[in-house]
Design a protein around this motif. Structure first.
Motif, mmCIF file in Angstrom:
data_model
loop_
_atom_site.group_PDB
_atom_site.id
_atom_site.type_symbol
_atom_site.label_atom_id
_atom_site.label_comp_id
_atom_site.label_asym_id
_atom_site.label_seq_id
_atom_site.Cartn_x
_atom_site.Cartn_y
_atom_site.Cartn_z
ATOM 1 N N THR A 35 0.802 -1.222 0.000
ATOM 2 C CA THR A 35 0.000 0.000 0.000
ATOM 3 C C THR A 35 0.840 1.280 0.000
ATOM 4 N N GLY A 36 2.161 1.140 0.019
ATOM 5 C CA GLY A 36 3.015 2.316 -0.080
ATOM 6 C C GLY A 36 2.861 3.249 1.099
ATOM 7 N N MET A 37 3.197 4.506 0.861
ATOM 8 C CA MET A 37 3.064 5.544 1.895
ATOM 9 C C MET A 37 2.549 6.791 1.209
ATOM 10 N N VAL A 38 1.349 7.181 1.555
ATOM 11 C CA VAL A 38 0.722 8.262 0.785
ATOM 12 C C VAL A 38 0.211 9.397 1.678
ATOM 13 N N ILE A 39 0.835 9.538 2.827
ATOM 14 C CA ILE A 39 0.445 10.654 3.710
ATOM 15 C C ILE A 39 1.681 11.537 3.895
ATOM 16 N N ASP A 40 1.523 12.827 3.627
ATOM 17 C CA ASP A 40 2.650 13.736 3.762
ATOM 18 C C ASP A 40 3.080 13.863 5.216
ATOM 19 N N ARG A 41 4.396 13.729 5.447
ATOM 20 C CA ARG A 41 4.903 13.995 6.800
ATOM 21 C C ARG A 41 4.772 15.487 7.094
ATOM 22 N N LYS A 42 4.651 15.787 8.366
ATOM 23 C CA LYS A 42 4.478 17.190 8.783
ATOM 24 C C LYS A 42 5.810 17.761 9.256
ATOM 25 N N CYS A 73 8.523 18.635 1.043
ATOM 26 C CA CYS A 73 8.933 17.400 0.344
ATOM 27 C C CYS A 73 9.846 16.672 1.307
ATOM 28 N N ILE A 74 9.279 16.250 2.425
ATOM 29 C CA ILE A 74 10.099 15.766 3.544
ATOM 30 C C ILE A 74 9.751 14.330 3.906
ATOM 31 N N GLY A 75 9.191 13.606 2.967
ATOM 32 C CA GLY A 75 8.902 12.193 3.210
ATOM 33 C C GLY A 75 7.444 11.940 3.533
ATOM 34 N N TYR A 76 7.118 10.668 3.685
ATOM 35 C CA TYR A 76 5.722 10.231 3.802
ATOM 36 C C TYR A 76 5.562 9.223 4.930
#
Ligand code: NAP
Length: 394
Positions: free
Chosen positions: A98-105, A293-296
């Protein structure tokens, strides 16, 4: 009877897992499930729309869907249409892709739309993801901060910086392309919290920033004195040394010599966001929009016997699409070996009505035909009802 495997997530790691399973045991029956009516995951929604070479891997994935015992099951959401327990009960093994599709804060004050957008949401908008049809309002945006020093930051900066002509052969959604072309953009700041010797850019992607028609990339030569850490493995040191060499070239460029200037700024961590400005540890930068753009991160998923994970769901959000091939193949071998020790389950077909490969082919055909009329690879369908309607057409 043969074993039945469900792969949840029709992105690259899911397809590579299917490929690995078939190499290990061509008899397996495989269902590749996705909540979207379209397959290809990150290749469709995350890879930059001007990187068509990278997106071409989708054709390999579609060839897998032509295998007799591989099914695509789109518009099927686990938790809504089937529970995880039902899935585990019906299949001999479940592979979570399912990957990672939530933006890190960032975790700083003021971090919220419309001043701050996450790169996943932003790139998904450019790529026509039906859940992200709304992008930031760019109509008065002159200065953008792109926060992060990885390849996603370069994607975002490049997609903003490119001219409409440079995007003409891409599959960016027309509304997003028009919004970028009409924005009064003058400055894009790519911001790293550490020095350039630590950046995770790769050479090809950074080099592209030096060859843009309407944008010039610049940096301060004084920031470029560091060396890649001696403790890094040789390929990493070489990659970072190459980055420094490219950035030295940028340091010789003149800001403002093209309509848009891309400033590479280092050793500057975000502190707070306010309308019209981004506060960094090095001072306050006037910006109208920040894109992180700091990861997910990803949604948690149930684990347990017979459940395996691949790709970003297993390893976290790093590595390119080819990285996932080896990773998924290795897990697929484990799954195939594990299945060999078990008898196949019996039972009715567990799939409820969903968008199958034929439905996806209809969407694909409609999109590529719309693209061909404009000399573009495709024009995407971006609305759920339109996607489902085209998928259903006979
Ligand atoms: P990445 O390479 O891990 O970069 C993330 C960046 O975010 C790093 O520079 C990191 O800095 C920074 N960061 C993290 N937290 C931060 C914070 N709180 N404040 C400021 N900066 C912060 O990840 P990515 O760019 O998301 O890319 C994901 C993967 O996809 C990578 O493997 C990438 O190569 C791949 N990818 C490849 C392509 C391509 O090949 N064209 C395109 C896109 C993505 P630190 O280093 O200091 O932690």
């Amino acid at each position: 009877m043969t074993h039945r495997v469900a792969i949840v997530g029709a992105g690259p790691s899911g397809f590579y897992a299917a490929d690995g399973l078939l190499r290990a045991n061509p008899e397996l029956r495989i269902d590749i499930i996705d909540r979207l009516p379209t397959p290809h995951g990150l290749v469709r929604a995350g890879v930059a729309p001007d990187h068509q070479g990278t997106k071409a891997v989708a054709r390999q994935f579609d060839r897998l869907l032509a295998q007799p015992d591989v099914r695509f099951a789109g518009n099927l959401e686990i938790g809504r249409d089937l529970t995880w327990d039902e899935l585990r009960a019906a299949y001999d093994a479940v592979i979570v892709a399912t990957g990672m599709v939530i933006d890190r804060k960032l975790g700083v004050p003021g971090e919220a739309e419309p001043l701050v957008w996450g790169s996943w949401r932003f790139v998904a908008w450019l790529n026509g993801h039906p859940d992200f049809r709304q992008g930031p309002d760019l109509s008065a945006v002159r200065r953008v901060a792109v926060i992060g020093n990885g390849n996603v930051a370069l994607d975002v900066a490049r997609l903003l910086a490119k001219s409409a002509e440079e995007m003409a052969k891409s599959d960016i959604v027309p509304a997003a392309a028009a919004a970028i072309a009409a924005a009064p953009l003058t400055d894009i700041h790519v911001i790293g919290r550490r020095g350039p010797e630590h950046a995770s850019f790769t050479g090809n992607e950074l080099g592209e920033m030096g060859r843009l028609a309407r944008a010039v990339s610049v940096t301060d030569a004084a920031a470029l004195g560091g060396q890649p850490p001696a403790s890094d493995p040789t390929p990493e040191r070489l990659r970072k040394a190459k980055n420094l060499e490219i950035l030295k070239g940028f340091a010789g460029n003149t800001p403002g010599s093209k309509p848009v200037t891309v400033h590479f700024r280092f050793n500057a961590a975000p502190v707070a966001v306010r309308p019209g400005e981004l506060e960094l540890t090095t001072g306050v930068l006037p910006v109208d929009l920040s894109i992180t753009c700091i990861g997910y991160t990803g949604e948690p998923f149930p684990t347990g016997e017979g459940v395996f994970a691949v790709g970003w769901a297993r390893r976290g959000p790093s590595g390119t699409i080819p990285t996932n091939r080896g990773d998924s193949h290795a897990v697929a071998q484990q799954v195939a070996a594990w299945l060999k020790q078990r008898d196949p389950k019996s039972g009715p077909d567990p799939l409820p009505p969903c968008v199958n490969a034929a439905g996806w082919h209809r969407i694909n055909k409609a999109e590529t035909a719309a693209g061909a009329a404009q000399g573009r690879p495709r024009v995407k369908l971006t609305e759920w009802p339109a996607l489902l309607e085209v998928a259903r057409e006979s």
